[in-house]
Every structure is written in C-alpha cells, then in structure tokens.
Design a protein around this motif. Structure first.
Motif, PDB file in Angstrom:
ATOM      1  N   ILE A 208      -2.623   5.314 -13.959  1.00 24.02           N
ATOM      2  CA  ILE A 208      -1.435   5.113 -12.861  1.00 24.02           C
ATOM      3  C   ILE A 208      -1.992   4.834 -11.750  1.00 24.02           C
ATOM      4  CG2 ILE A 208       0.207   6.634 -11.683  1.00 24.02           C
ATOM      5  CD1 ILE A 208       0.299   8.614 -14.125  1.00 24.02           C
ATOM      6  N   SER A 209      -3.233   5.104 -11.037  1.00 27.10           N
ATOM      7  CA  SER A 209      -3.770   4.604 -10.045  1.00 27.10           C
ATOM      8  C   SER A 209      -3.984   3.042  -9.946  1.00 27.10           C
ATOM      9  CB  SER A 209      -5.170   5.322  -9.526  1.00 27.10           C
ATOM     10  OG  SER A 209      -4.859   6.751  -9.219  1.00 27.10           O
ATOM     11  N   THR A 210      -4.340   2.639 -11.120  1.00 27.31           N
ATOM     12  CA  THR A 210      -4.540   1.115 -11.169  1.00 27.31           C
ATOM     13  C   THR A 210      -3.464   0.478 -11.104  1.00 27.31           C
ATOM     14  OG1 THR A 210      -6.558   1.567 -12.637  1.00 27.31           O
ATOM     15  CG2 THR A 210      -5.355  -0.525 -12.595  1.00 27.31           C
ATOM     16  N   ILE A 211      -2.141   1.086 -11.924  1.00 33.30           N
ATOM     17  CA  ILE A 211      -0.836   0.326 -11.611  1.00 33.30           C
ATOM     18  C   ILE A 211      -0.519   0.460 -10.138  1.00 33.30           C
ATOM     19  CG2 ILE A 211       1.419   0.612 -12.149  1.00 33.30           C
ATOM     20  CD1 ILE A 211       0.499   1.824 -15.003  1.00 33.30           C
ATOM     21  N   PHE A 212      -0.471   1.431  -9.602  1.00 31.06           N
ATOM     22  CA  PHE A 212      -0.102   1.584  -8.229  1.00 31.06           C
ATOM     23  C   PHE A 212      -0.715   0.304  -7.316  1.00 31.06           C
ATOM     24  CE2 PHE A 212       1.071   6.378  -8.373  1.00 31.06           C
ATOM     25  CZ  PHE A 212       2.417   5.731  -8.499  1.00 31.06           C
ATOM     26  N   VAL A 213      -2.154   0.301  -7.513  1.00 38.36           N
ATOM     27  CA  VAL A 213      -2.920  -0.714  -6.857  1.00 38.36           C
ATOM     28  C   VAL A 213      -2.356  -2.048  -6.785  1.00 38.36           C
ATOM     29  CG1 VAL A 213      -5.244  -1.988  -6.658  1.00 38.36           C
ATOM     30  CG2 VAL A 213      -5.195   0.644  -6.785  1.00 38.36           C
ATOM     31  N   ILE A 214      -2.137  -2.551  -8.309  1.00 33.16           N
ATOM     32  CA  ILE A 214      -1.692  -3.726  -8.654  1.00 33.16           C
ATOM     33  C   ILE A 214      -0.184  -4.126  -8.021  1.00 33.16           C
ATOM     34  CG2 ILE A 214      -1.012  -5.491 -10.569  1.00 33.16           C
ATOM     35  CD1 ILE A 214      -3.210  -3.989 -12.147  1.00 33.16           C
ATOM     36  N   TYR A 215       0.674  -2.901  -8.285  1.00 32.45           N
ATOM     37  CA  TYR A 215       1.951  -3.127  -8.050  1.00 32.45           C
ATOM     38  C   TYR A 215       2.248  -3.034  -6.334  1.00 32.45           C
ATOM     39  CZ  TYR A 215       7.036  -2.517  -7.456  1.00 32.45           C
ATOM     40  OH  TYR A 215       8.387  -2.284  -7.134  1.00 32.45           O
ATOM     41  N   ILE A 216       1.706  -1.891  -5.837  1.00 35.47           N
ATOM     42  CA  ILE A 216       1.888  -1.768  -4.282  1.00 35.47           C
ATOM     43  C   ILE A 216       0.970  -2.644  -3.488  1.00 35.47           C
ATOM     44  CG2 ILE A 216       1.542  -0.219  -2.405  1.00 35.47           C
ATOM     45  CD1 ILE A 216       3.599   0.553  -4.340  1.00 35.47           C
ATOM     46  N   GLY A 217      -0.252  -3.222  -4.288  1.00 34.69           N
ATOM     47  CA  GLY A 217      -1.131  -4.369  -3.401  1.00 34.69           C
ATOM     48  C   GLY A 217      -0.370  -5.604  -3.606  1.00 34.69           C
ATOM     49  N   GLY A 218       0.176  -5.849  -4.799  1.00 42.25           N
ATOM     50  CA  GLY A 218       0.778  -7.212  -4.821  1.00 42.25           C
ATOM     51  C   GLY A 218       2.056  -7.230  -3.725  1.00 42.25           C
ATOM     52  N   GLN A 219       2.813  -6.066  -3.716  1.00 45.98           N
ATOM     53  CA  GLN A 219       3.771  -6.327  -2.716  1.00 45.98           C
ATOM     54  C   GLN A 219       3.445  -6.616  -1.289  1.00 45.98           C
ATOM     55  OE1 GLN A 219       6.213  -2.726  -3.401  1.00 45.98           O
ATOM     56  NE2 GLN A 219       7.713  -4.047  -4.513  1.00 45.98           N
ATOM     57  N   GLN A 220       2.430  -5.967  -0.991  1.00 42.89           N
ATOM     58  CA  GLN A 220       1.840  -5.788   0.597  1.00 42.89           C
ATOM     59  C   GLN A 220       1.169  -7.501   0.465  1.00 42.89           C
ATOM     60  OE1 GLN A 220      -0.985  -2.469   0.470  1.00 42.89           O
ATOM     61  NE2 GLN A 220       0.228  -1.971   2.327  1.00 42.89           N
ATOM     62  N   TYR A 221       0.461  -7.827  -0.313  1.00 39.68           N
ATOM     63  CA  TYR A 221       0.243  -9.322  -0.321  1.00 39.68           C
ATOM     64  C   TYR A 221       1.482 -10.199  -0.112  1.00 39.68           C
ATOM     65  CZ  TYR A 221      -2.522 -13.668  -1.222  1.00 39.68           C
ATOM     66  OH  TYR A 221      -2.687 -14.931  -1.356  1.00 39.68           O
ATOM     67  N   ILE A 222       2.372 -10.167  -0.528  1.00 36.22           N
ATOM     68  CA  ILE A 222       3.444 -10.824  -0.838  1.00 36.22           C
ATOM     69  C   ILE A 222       4.116 -10.927   0.682  1.00 36.22           C
ATOM     70  CG2 ILE A 222       5.929 -11.365  -1.641  1.00 36.22           C
ATOM     71  CD1 ILE A 222       4.604 -10.482  -4.301  1.00 36.22           C
ATOM     72  N   ASN A 223       4.073  -9.563   1.226  1.00 34.82           N
ATOM     73  CA  ASN A 223       4.716  -9.417   2.449  1.00 34.82           C
ATOM     74  C   ASN A 223       3.870  -9.521   3.477  1.00 34.82           C
ATOM     75  OD1 ASN A 223       7.175  -8.462   1.106  1.00 34.82           O
ATOM     76  ND2 ASN A 223       6.447  -6.175   1.156  1.00 34.82           N
ATOM     77  N   GLY A 224       2.610 -10.055   3.042  1.00 32.84           N
ATOM     78  CA  GLY A 224       1.795 -10.554   4.391  1.00 32.84           C
ATOM     79  C   GLY A 224       0.941  -9.318   5.055  1.00 32.84           C
ATOM     80  N   GLU A 225       1.160  -8.018   4.438  1.00 31.98           N
ATOM     81  CA  GLU A 225       0.440  -6.840   5.184  1.00 31.98           C
ATOM     82  C   GLU A 225      -0.980  -6.695   4.640  1.00 31.98           C
ATOM     83  OE1 GLU A 225       2.663  -3.054   3.826  1.00 31.98           O
ATOM     84  OE2 GLU A 225       4.520  -4.408   3.767  1.00 31.98           O
ATOM     85  N   ILE A 226      -1.567  -7.429   3.816  1.00 30.28           N
ATOM     86  CA  ILE A 226      -2.887  -7.615   3.482  1.00 30.28           C
ATOM     87  C   ILE A 226      -3.371  -8.973   3.213  1.00 30.28           C
ATOM     88  CG2 ILE A 226      -3.114  -5.406   2.397  1.00 30.28           C
ATOM     89  CD1 ILE A 226      -3.025  -6.606  -0.304  1.00 30.28           C
TER      90      ILE A 226
END
Length: 584
Positions: free
Chosen positions: A260-278
């Motif tokens: 579940i943690s890995t899914i969170f990383v990929i999903y939330i991290g992917g959204q943040q990358y798309i939104n330019g937050e990371i």
C-alpha cells in the motif's frame, strides 16, 4: 519485558561491546542510505541528458561516478554489517554462556527437596531451550532492533525533508501496523509460554523413558510408551501450531501494508510530479527505494516482537528457579577442617515433600575413628542419618555437632570435602571407569586408582573388560552389574580418603564372601577414620565398634555385637534368622 530485566546485568557487563556494535550499526546504515539519493541523482542525469542539458560524455561520466559511489558505499555497508553481527551476536553467546552457568550453579545450590519436586527433563529444558530463547533476545533481537530504529531515525526525516506530503502518505500504514503488532504480540506471549511448558513436559517424558528403558522392555510397555509419546507430541504440535497461526499473520500484513505504501508513492508522487510539486521522477524512485529499505525493518518488527515475547516467557520460567532461595546455606566462608567426631542431640527430621518424620528425637555420639553400624527395617531412618551428617538436609529440631561444633557453624565445602559417601543406588557417570573412580580425587595416579580398586575387590572385573580401566560406561553405569557399580563407588570413596565414611547399604548387591573381603579391606583403610555403615546384614555390622538399631525413626537398641546378641530383641532375632539362612 518485566522478566527480561533480569539479564540487564549482563547487558551492562558487555556494555562496551554493545556500544561498539551500536556505533557500527549506525555507520552501516548511514552508508546504506547513500544509495537512494544517488539513484535519484542518476535519474536526474538521464533526465538532463534527455532535455539536452548535458552531452553524452558528461552524462556517462556522471553516471559512472554515481555507480562507483553506490558500489563503494554498498561494500562499506556490507563490511560494517558483518562487523555488527560479529560484535552483537558474540555478546549474545557470552550472555548465553553466563546465564547457563548461573542457572547450573544455582541448581547445584538447591537442596534435594527441590529435585524431588521438579523433573529432570524440565530442569534440562530451562537451561537449554529457555536460555536459547533468551539469547535470541540478547543477540538477533537486539541487533535487528538497533538496525530498525537506526533506519527509521535516518530515513523518515530524509523523506519529510525531500517531499513532506509524499512522506506523510507513504508512512500512513505504519501506525496501523503498530496497533496490529501490539494486539497480536499479547497473544504470542500467552501461547509462547504454553509451548515452552509443553516442551519441558515432552523433554521430561523422553528423558524418563530413556532412563527406564530396561523396565519398559522388561514389561513390554513399548507400545504404551509410544502411544503416550504420540499423544504428548500431538498435543505439543497443536500448541505450536496455535502459536504458528498467530505468527503467520505478521508477514502477510507487512507485505500488504508495504505494498500500500508503494502504491501511495507511485500514485501521489506521480500526481505531484505532474503538478510540478516535485522536480524530478528521481524523487519517486528514491521513495520507492526508501519504502523497500523499510520493508525488512517493518516486517521484522513482528519477528522481533515474537522473539521478545518468547524470551520473556522463557526468562520467566528461568526466574522461577533462580528466585528460589537455597535452604542449605554456607554461613561460614573460611575453611573448617574436620577430625571426625559426630554427635546427634535430640534430632528430629521431617521430609518436606512427604511430611514423613524420619527421625524422632534421637541422640548418640560417635568418636573420631569409630566404626558405627546402623541397622533397621526399610523406612526406619537409616539413610536419613547419613544425609544429615553430609548436611544434604538441615534438621527440623535438635542439633548435630561435628567435632563439638554445630554443623551449621562449619564451612559447607569443608564438610562435603571430608565426607566420602557411597549410596546403595550407586551413581556412575557416562565416562571411563578410571574417571569415575577419579571423581573422588581428580589428580590421582593410575597406581592409586588400581590400589583402591583392589581394596574394593573390583580390579579383576575391570581387567576382564577389553579396554580395562578405559572402558566407557553407559548412562548411570548401565554397563556394569549392580555389585560392580557398588564396588566402583566404594573405590571412589576410598580414593578420596576423607575423615568420615558414609556407607549406605553399599554391599547389598555383593555376595557374602566378597562382602567379607571388602569389609576387611575397609576396616584396614579406615582405621583412623569415622565410619557409618548402614546395612540390613548382621555380617556387615558385627565388627563395628557400636551398632545402633533403628525402628520408626527411634533408637531401639544400641551397643556392640557381643552385647546385643546376648540381649533379647530385634538384633538377636535378626542375627539368628540370618545365621539360619546362611547355614541353609
């Protein structure tokens, strides 16, 4: 972990090594943390090359540099991990060694009543299986615990500094995991205790079965014993399975929550990358590595909890015995050499385990160098007198004096050193005949051993064996006959050359002719020694300086052989009965 506080003294004893192990663990984990950040940097290099920010040769150079750093730090992390195991696991073995010695030393201090109340198999299980469980706590649990704490202490701050929101979502499953572990660990503790109890029960049963194998075979009880063992094994298996079922929940839960943690990383991290937050995909890769680095520490929490709970249950069982205060205490530290005078003053003794009063207000005096025979029916208290002289028990009332000094005011080691005891049921160790005799005197020469063996009339029997004095005996001396075991025990006592001899019907398995020869040799060997001889035979007692007749714990008659056969009573009747039996 209340019970495990007992081994804190050992943790303090090896505190320097443990501190060194802690430092090495931290260093090993710090080096391992280099990898995620340089994987992130390597991905950023690839991104820059893809954006034409750097050329091909520069990208290759940076990637090679990063790879070498990753390899170097990985090798250093591996080296320090090896040193960590060498340091902390060694300490756990030292603690195991110390704890086993402490338990064994304490066992030896406890009186005979303790051994009547507790079975050998259970005692063995506590000093082996239970101590091993405690060692796992002091070694692997401690090592992986430090490792886990270090990783959490290092990784979580780095994650929050790198991407706070992503770190928060990544770590959401951990509190849930903590609650589950807390609840499951309570069940583990309860079931671990039950499993250890059944291991002791099984050890006791098998130990007694092997010790009594001759009786089992003689009565044809093999099938019954197998049936009982099967029932015990099945019951123990069921208890172990109940524990295993609880333990089985840990790793699936760990994998699920880490997934579940890995899914969170990929999903939330992917959204943040798309939104330019990371700034970089490398951050997502870095977090995936962090999650995987936390996988084993998080998963191992369950294993560590299981180890701690089992160790707690085992240490509780060990503490039960360690907290028993020896009733026979050595109150005098300085050595107190003995001459051999023995005096009983109004002695009464009652066995705690049976509440049977073996001796009832008896009094007598044995001068130094005298030989006194004690005769009486079974249960009259003969052996009890010998046990009290050796201070294997303390009297219930009255007083025993050795050389006019109360026995409690004498050094216990001095008493035992000056007593040579030969029990009726002679105990021999699974060792060579020579070493069994040398038990009476560790530095004895071969000539001394042969000399006492001849006095005990067992030398010829020993020489008939293929390996002679180097013959290895079976458990409890099963290789020898009853009479041979008794005579080897007599040789052992003679070799010790003490001031007081205690012979407890030790010629019961010897024929009368051999008995007469041994008694003659014993009389010569113990001329200046005090000798107490318990026997059912008049032939063993007739040459004693004094004969004491016991009946139901009281002195019925007392005197020399000549005076007693001239007086109507138990001794005279016994003498005539055995004389008639001998003639017939």
């Amino acid at each position: 972990m209340k019970e495990l506080k007992y081994i804190n003294k050992y943790l303090k004893k090896y505190g320097t090594q443990l501190l060194l192990g802690l430092i090495i663990t931290i260093i090993a984990r710090v080096f391992s943390l280099v990898t995620p950040s340089y994987v992130k940097k390597s991905i950023e290099v690839v991104e820059k090359y893809g954006n034409n920010s750097i050329d091909r040769s520069e990208a290759k150079e940076l990637l090679l540099e990063n790879i070498l750093i990753i390899l170097g730090t990985a090798l250093l992390a591996a080296l320090f991990t090896f040193l960590m195991r060498q340091t902390i696991i060694k300490v756990s073995r030292y603690i195991e060694y110390d704890l086993k010695n402490e338990v064994f030393d304490h066992y030896q201090l406890l009186n005979l009543n303790f051994y009547k109340k507790n079975r050998t198999g259970d005692l063995m299980n506590r000093i082996s299986e239970d101590v091993s469980e405690v060692r796992n706590y002091a070694g692997p649990a401690l090592m992986y615990g430090i490792n886990t704490i270090t990783l959490f202490a290092c990784i979580i701050p780095i994650m929050f500094m790198t991407a706070p929101k992503l770190a928060l979502y990544t770590l959401i499953p951990l509190p849930i995991l903590s609650v589950l572990i807390f609840n499951i660990s309570k069940v583990i503790h309860k079931r671990s205790t039950i499993v250890q109890q059944y291991l002791s029960k099984l050890s006791t049963f098998t130990q007694e079965s092997f010790s009594g194998i001759s009786v089992i075979k003689a009565y044809g009880l093999e099938n019954n014993i197998n049936k009982e063992l099967t029932e015990l094994a099945i019951e123990g298996k069921n208890k172990s399975m109940n524990l295993a079922k609880v333990n089985a929940w840990f790793f699936p839960l760990m994998v699920l929550l880490i997934g579940i943690s890995t899914i969170f990383v990929i999903y939330i991290g992917g959204q943040q990358y798309i939104n330019g937050e990371i700034e970089s995909v490398g951050v997502i890769a870095e977090f995936v590595i962090y999650v995987n680095m936390l996988t084993w520490p998080v998963a191992i929490i369950g294993w560590l909890t299981s180890i701690v709970q089992r160790a707690e249950a085992s240490q509780k069982r060990i503490n039960e015995f360690l907290h028993i205060t020896p009733t026979i205490k050595n109150e005098v530290l300085e050595l107190t050499p003995l001459q051999g005078k023995i005096e009983f003053k109004n002695v009464t003794f009652t066995y705690e385990d049976t509440n049977i009063t073996a001796l009832k207000n008896i009094s007598f005096t044995i001068e130094k160098g005298q030989t006194v025979a004690i005769i009486g029916k079974t249960g009259s208290g003969k052996s009890t007198i010998l046990d009290l002289v050796a201070r294997l028990y303390d009297v219930s009332s009255g007083e025993i004096l050795l050389d006019n000094t109360p026995i409690k005011n004498l050094n216990l080691n001095s008493i035992r050193q000056e007593v040579g005891a030969v029990p009726q049921d002679a105990f021999l160790f699974s060792d060579s005949i020579k070493n069994n005799i040398k038990f009476g005197k560790e530095n004895a020469t071969d000539e001394e051993i042969i000399k006492v063996a001849k006095k005990a009339v067992v030398h010829k029997n020993i020489m008939d064996f293929t390996k002679k004095y180097d013959t290895i005996l079976g458990e409890r001396g099963i290789t020898l006959s009853g009479g041979q075991k008794q005579r080897v025990s007599i040789a052992r006592a003679l070799l010790k050359d003490p001031q007081i001899y205690l012979f407890d019907d030790c010629l019961s398995a010897v024929d009368t002719e051999t008995e007469e020869v041994i008694l003659k040799n014993l009389k010569n060997a113990s001329k200046s020694k005090t000798t107490l001889l318990v026997s059912h035979r008049v032939s063993s007692a007739k040459n004693a300086d004094k004969i004491i007749i016991l009946k139901e714990g009281k002195i019925l008659q007392e005197g020399t052989h000549t005076s007693l056969i001239e007086t109507d009573g138990y001794y005279k009747d016994l003498y005539h009965t055995q004389l008639i039996d001998k003639e017939s």
